[in-house]
Design a protein around this motif. Structure first.
Motif, PDB file in Angstrom:
ATOM      1  N   GLU B 253       0.799  -1.229   0.000  1.00  0.00           N
ATOM      2  CA  GLU B 253       0.000   0.000   0.000  1.00  0.00           C
ATOM      3  C   GLU B 253       0.827   1.274   0.000  1.00  0.00           C
ATOM      4  OE1 GLU B 253      -3.069  -0.186   3.006  1.00  0.00           O
ATOM      5  OE2 GLU B 253      -4.196  -1.608   1.787  1.00  0.00           O
ATOM      6  N   ASN B 254       2.097   1.198   0.408  1.00  0.00           N
ATOM      7  CA  ASN B 254       2.899   2.420   0.424  1.00  0.00           C
ATOM      8  C   ASN B 254       3.580   2.710  -0.904  1.00  0.00           C
ATOM      9  OD1 ASN B 254       2.834   3.699   3.199  1.00  0.00           O
ATOM     10  ND2 ASN B 254       3.180   1.547   3.717  1.00  0.00           N
ATOM     11  N   VAL B 255       4.071   1.671  -1.556  1.00  0.00           N
ATOM     12  CA  VAL B 255       4.758   1.895  -2.830  1.00  0.00           C
ATOM     13  C   VAL B 255       3.815   2.488  -3.896  1.00  0.00           C
ATOM     14  CG1 VAL B 255       5.975   0.750  -4.730  1.00  0.00           C
ATOM     15  CG2 VAL B 255       6.585   0.227  -2.355  1.00  0.00           C
ATOM     16  N   PRO B 256       2.562   2.006  -3.998  1.00  0.00           N
ATOM     17  CA  PRO B 256       1.661   2.586  -5.001  1.00  0.00           C
ATOM     18  C   PRO B 256       1.395   4.077  -4.806  1.00  0.00           C
ATOM     19  CG  PRO B 256       0.797   0.501  -4.221  1.00  0.00           C
ATOM     20  CD  PRO B 256       1.968   0.840  -3.331  1.00  0.00           C
ATOM     21  N   ARG B 257       1.593   4.571  -3.596  1.00  0.00           N
ATOM     22  CA  ARG B 257       1.280   5.974  -3.328  1.00  0.00           C
ATOM     23  C   ARG B 257       2.138   6.916  -4.163  1.00  0.00           C
ATOM     24  NH1 ARG B 257       1.288   5.977   3.240  1.00  0.00           N
ATOM     25  NH2 ARG B 257       0.827   8.185   3.002  1.00  0.00           N
ATOM     26  N   THR B 258       3.282   6.427  -4.668  1.00  0.00           N
ATOM     27  CA  THR B 258       4.118   7.319  -5.476  1.00  0.00           C
ATOM     28  C   THR B 258       4.322   6.795  -6.895  1.00  0.00           C
ATOM     29  OG1 THR B 258       6.122   6.253  -4.645  1.00  0.00           O
ATOM     30  CG2 THR B 258       5.353   8.182  -3.446  1.00  0.00           C
TER      31      THR B 258
END
Lengths: 344, 344
Positions: B253-258
Motif C-alpha cells: 500500500e505504500n509503494v503505489p502511493r508514489t
C-alpha cells in the motif's frame, strides 16, 4: 512546554497531580536546555515555539501543540463529536496569536480504540470548519486505531498549528509600564481546561439535566472561541504590548508568562462576568482563590495589555471586551498576579 | 491522512478494522475536498502535506503528524520509555523525506492517565535525542494528564514534524520509466507498525523470553531507524525519482502511493532479508501474502526508484542498500505491486 497539569489543589482532588506536572516541566527544561537549534527564537510566554524562517528574511514560524483535555470524555459520553475539533483548532489559533502569529496550517492526531468512520469524520469536520474560518490549511493528520490503549467509545484528539509572524511584530514585554490597562476578552465556559475537576464535581447523570438555557452538558461543551478577529480589531485601533491566552493555569499562571520582571498584573473581578457553569463549580467544590483562578479561566479567555490612553478605543473595537485590570510595579516578595474579588 | 488501520485481515484478527479505516479515509477526503488553501501543494503520496512558504520564493514547508501505534503498550508494559521518542521522530523524519524535505522542527504530544515526571522526561529525552541527530528543533509540545482516558501506566505519544524543501526538488513520479530499479533500505524490525498484530500473536508472558541475541521484547522494541543519511548519500551519487516510507500498509500500500498511472512495482523477495521477529510472526499467524505485505514491512523500511544505470552507485553509497525490484508497465487489471516470493 505547556501542561494541563500545571494546575491547582482542585485538580489534585480530581486526580491531576500538580507537583508531578511542575516536576515534569522542570525536567523538560533540563532536556531542552542541553541543545537548542540556532534558528529557534525566544518564545515569549511559551504559548508557541518560534523558529526563524529559513530564507524568510525577518519572518518566523510559530508552532504550538495542544489537546482538548478530558472535555473529550464528556463529548464521547454524550456522542457530541463535532465540537471538539473546533475547540482544538481555536485553542491552537489563540496560543500562537499570543505572539501575534497568523495561522498557516494545522495537523490533527485522532486516536481511538475502535474506529467509527462517522465519528472520525465528525471530529475532522470540526477541525476543517475551524481551519477554514481562519484561512488555515488542514494539511494532514494521523488517525490511529489502537485496541488496548483506549476504552470502547473513547478517543483522544490533539493537534499542531503552524503560523507566521514578522519578527518585528513579536510582543515586547519590556515595553510594559505601570498604569497600562489590561483588556479582557470574555470566556464562554471552561474552554478546554478544568474538565477533570468538572467531572469530579458534576456526576455523569447530571449532565443532561437542565441548566440555564440548556443542559449542564451544553454549558460544559460550550465551544472554545477563537479570539483572532477580536485581537486583530483591537490591534487596528490600539497599541497592544503583550497578550495571554487563559488556559490551564488560569489568570494566576498564564498572565505572568508575559510579564517582565518587576511588574504585576492587578485585576478587579467585579469588572467581568463569571459564566454560570463556573459559579456552579466554584460553589459545589467550595473552591479556594487559588483553585478558582488556577484551574478555571473564571470568565476571562484572553488578555491584552495596552497603554491606558488606548484602553477606551480597545474595548470599543470588539463586543464584550472590558478593562479588567492594570499593570503595577511589583516588590520582590509580591505575587505576579493579584485578583481583587468583589465583596458582596 | 495516513492511517494505522489501512491494513489487512491479520490486523482485523487483532482488533483493527480495515473496512472502517478505508471508510474513514474516504470520508476525510470528502471533508478536505470541500475547501483547500491556495498555498497547499499536491502532496505526492500523502506522506507529508506540502505548503508553499509565504514569501519563501520557491520553497515549501512539509508537515507530517504521526504516532507510534500500540508499540507504546509494549514499551509501557516493560517500562522501556526512552526508545519511543526516537521511534516517533525517526518515523516523522522518514515521512517528510519522501518528498525530499529536511527537518526544521518537531512538536510532541504526550498524554497519560497519571503523570510520572521520570517517564515523561525519558520519553521527551528520546524525542530530543533524535531531533538533535537531525539538526531539528524540538520546538514545543503538550503534556496532558487525563485521568479516566488512559489506564494507569498507559500513555500515548504523537508528534508533528515540519521540514523544508525546494519546490523544484519535489519528486517527479511522472519521470518513472519501465526498467528503473527499486533500491530498498533494510528494516530492523516492525518499526512502528503491526504491533496490534504482534501483541495478538505474542503473549505478554513471552516478551521477556530469549529470542535471537536478546529477548522478544528487544526484537519488538528495535528502534525505527532514520533513513535520512542513507537517502542523502544515495542522492549524492544517483538520480532518485521517487521514494516511499514503508509503514502501515506495507509494500503493497505504500509503494503505489508514489507510482504514476500505468506502472507497477515488481519485487523479488529473495533479494532482501526478513528480520527473524517477522518470520516468527508470519509463522505463528500463518499470515497470507496480503497479511504479510500489508501489515508488516517484511524487512524493507524505505524504497527509492533510480534509473537502472544509477543502481550500482546507489547501493554502494550506503550499507545495506540493495536492488530489490524494478518498475514495469502495468495493464489496467494488474495490481500496482507484485512481490515474487522465493521458492524454497
Amino acid at each position: 512546554m505547556s501542561d494541563e497539569s500545571r494546575n491547582s489543589d482542585a485538580y489534585a482532588r480530581a486526580g491531576v497531580d500538580i507537583a508531578a506536572g511542575n516536576e515534569a516541566v522542570a525536567r523538560y527544561k533540563q532536556v531542552l536546555g542541553a541543545w537548542r537549534h540556532p534558528d529557534q527564537l525566544d518564545a515569549i510566554g511559551g504559548f508557541g515555539g518560534v523558529f526563524r524562517m529559513p530564507g524568510g528574511g525577518d519572518r518566523a514560524l510559530v508552532a504550538s501543540a495542544d489537546g482538548v483535555g478530558t472535555k473529550i470524555l464528556i463529548a464521547a459520553e454524550l456522542q457530541r463529536y463535532d465540537g471538539v475539533g473546533r475547540d482544538l483548532v481555536n485553542h491552537c489559533v489563540n496560543d500562537i496569536l499570543v505572539v501575534n502569529a497568523s495561522p498557516l496550517f494545522f495537523l490533527d492526531y485522532f486516536a481511538v480504540g475502535k474506529l467509527d468512520p462517522a465519528v472520525a469524520a465528525a471530529v475532522v469536520q470540526g477541525c476543517a470548519d475551524a481551519c477554514r474560518a481562519h484561512n488555515c490549511a488542514l494539511l494532514g493528520g494521523e488517525t490511529a486505531e489502537m485496541p488496548g490503549l483506549y476504552a470502547p467509545g473513547h478517543f483522544d484528539l490533539a493537534g499542531t498549528i503552524v503560523g507566521v509572524v514578522d519578527v518585528k511584530a513579536l510582543p515586547k514585554p519590556e515595553s510594559l509600564q505601570a498604569g497600562d490597562a489590561i483588556v479582557g476578552l470574555p470566556a464562554v465556559g471552561l474552554h478546554t481546561n478544568g474538565y477533570s475537576l468538572a467531572r469530579a464535581l458534576l456526576a455523569r447523570d447530571e449532565w443532561t439535566k437542565p441548566f440555564g438555557d440548556g443542559t449542564y452538558a451544553d454549558a460544559l461543551l460550550a465551544q472554545h472561541p477563537s479570539y483572532y478577529d477580536a485581537v486583530r480589531a483591537i490591534q487596528n485601533v490600539a497599541h497592544v504590548k503583550t497578550m495571554a491566552h487563559i488556559t490551564g493555569g488560569g489568570l494566576l499562571e498564564n498572565v505572568p508568562r508575559t510579564l517582565p520582571p518587576g511588574f504585576k498584573a492587578v485585576f478587579e473581578a467585579a469588572r467581568w462576568d463569571v459564566p454560570p457553569i463556573m459559579r456552579e463549580l466554584v460553589e459545589r467544590g467550595k473552591l479556594s482563590y487559588d483553585e478558582k483562578y488556577k484551574t478555571l479561566n473564571m470568565g476571562v479567555g484572553y488578555t491584552l495589555v495596552v497603554p491606558l490612553a488606548d484602553a477606551e478605543k480597545a474595548v470599543a473595537a470588539t463586543p464584550g471586551a472590558r478593562v479588567i485590570g492594570w499593570i503595577e510595579h511589583r516588590a520582590e516578595n509580591e505575587p505576579q498576579v493579584v485578583i481583587h474579588e468583589a465583596r458582596s
